[in-house]
Design an enzyme around this catalytic site. Sequence first.
Site, PDB file in Angstrom:
ATOM      1  N   HIS A   1       0.862   5.038   1.376  1.00 24.53           N
ATOM      2  CA  HIS A   1       0.047   5.922   2.234  1.00 24.53           C
ATOM      3  C   HIS A   1       0.103   7.479   1.381  1.00 24.53           C
ATOM      4  CE1 HIS A   1       0.012   4.131   6.104  1.00 24.53           C
ATOM      5  NE2 HIS A   1       1.074   3.114   5.659  1.00 24.53           N
TER       6      HIS A   1
ATOM      7  N   HIS B   1       0.786  -1.235  -0.047  1.00 20.82           N
ATOM      8  CA  HIS B   1       0.115  -0.046  -0.139  1.00 20.82           C
ATOM      9  C   HIS B   1       0.817   1.290  -0.121  1.00 20.82           C
ATOM     10  CE1 HIS B   1       0.837  -1.370   3.935  1.00 20.82           C
ATOM     11  NE2 HIS B   1       0.715  -0.217   4.414  1.00 20.82           N
TER      12      HIS B   1
END
Length: 142
Positions: free
Chosen positions: A104, A102
């Site tokens: 951020h 992922h």
Amino acid sequence: MRTDPNCIFCKIVNNEIPAHKVYEDDKVLAFLDISQVTKGHTLVIPKEHFKNIYELPADVAADVFKRVPTIAKAIQRETGAIGMNVLSNAEEIAGQTVYHFHIHLIPRYGSEDGFGAKWIAQNDAFTKEELATLASNIHAQF
Ligand code: AMP
Ligand code: ZN
């Protein structure tokens, strides 16, 4: 489609648990981080399960990264943030807690807005020769 039944982000992708989605298409999903470091803190993920940047195939990386500017600008427009930190943690030492890759997106509002990265520049730690050898050795990895 690679998926991991024990992965919390795969469960979000499969609509098994809820999330505040801000963007979705066939390959990529973006949703608000459940622990907002700053208002609008968003995670951008591939729908397929890969552990982190080291395991991410180039084509999946391209799918994710090419959408980041558009998602970042949408967050910026909505929040009015004056800046943004874009980061991805790989492995425990770097702060990774969810092992599904992922990115951020952390909108920034000021120096006391909740986000801070400790960044200690070590200007004299390496000689020019050591840096030249380091760069050359990394270059040789390709
Ligand atoms: P990292 O520490 O880089 O692996 O980041 C994982 C992030 O996932 C943390 O910032 C968590 O707050 C966030 N997170 C964990 N579970 C959820 C969830 N169910 N929905 C949204 N964000 C989550
Ligand atoms: Zn996953």
